[in-house]
Scaffold this active site. Sequence first.
Site, short mmCIF file in Angstrom:
data_model
loop_
_atom_site.label_atom_id
_atom_site.label_comp_id
_atom_site.label_asym_id
_atom_site.label_seq_id
_atom_site.Cartn_x
_atom_site.Cartn_y
_atom_site.Cartn_z
N LYS A 1 9.07 -3.36 0.36
CA LYS A 1 7.80 -4.01 0.04
C LYS A 1 7.27 -4.82 1.20
O LYS A 1 7.98 -5.19 2.12
CB LYS A 1 8.01 -4.98 -1.14
CG LYS A 1 8.60 -4.34 -2.36
CD LYS A 1 7.62 -4.31 -3.44
CE LYS A 1 8.24 -3.61 -4.63
NZ LYS A 1 7.49 -3.65 -5.78
N CYS A 2 6.02 -5.10 1.09
CA CYS A 2 5.34 -6.03 1.98
C CYS A 2 4.71 -7.09 1.10
O CYS A 2 4.25 -6.79 0.00
CB CYS A 2 4.28 -5.28 2.78
SG CYS A 2 3.38 -6.36 3.88
#
Length: 91
Positions: A18-19
């Site tokens: 994820k970011c």
Amino acid sequence: LAFAQQLKNKDIPEGGSKCVNLIDTNDLTRASRDYVMRKAVKAFSDTILDLVVDTPETQSCIVDYLGKKEVLYLGPDEQVIPEDINWIVQQ
């Protein structure tokens, strides 16, 4: 939990890494908060699209250590609403 997430995202490269985009909305009214959140999603999406769209302009600005095309999966998460997704698709 990490193992369960890995199983959940088994078909996504990197296990669904994820970011995160952190936005401080503590001192904003609800209307201002919603506006800032929508603008942040659009700005973040535009930035990602600038990096993944393969044009001569973008090729000259990207450092490519792998030398091959990479797949990037974008999906909704917390605070991303259907209108955001529709906007991203239109871009």
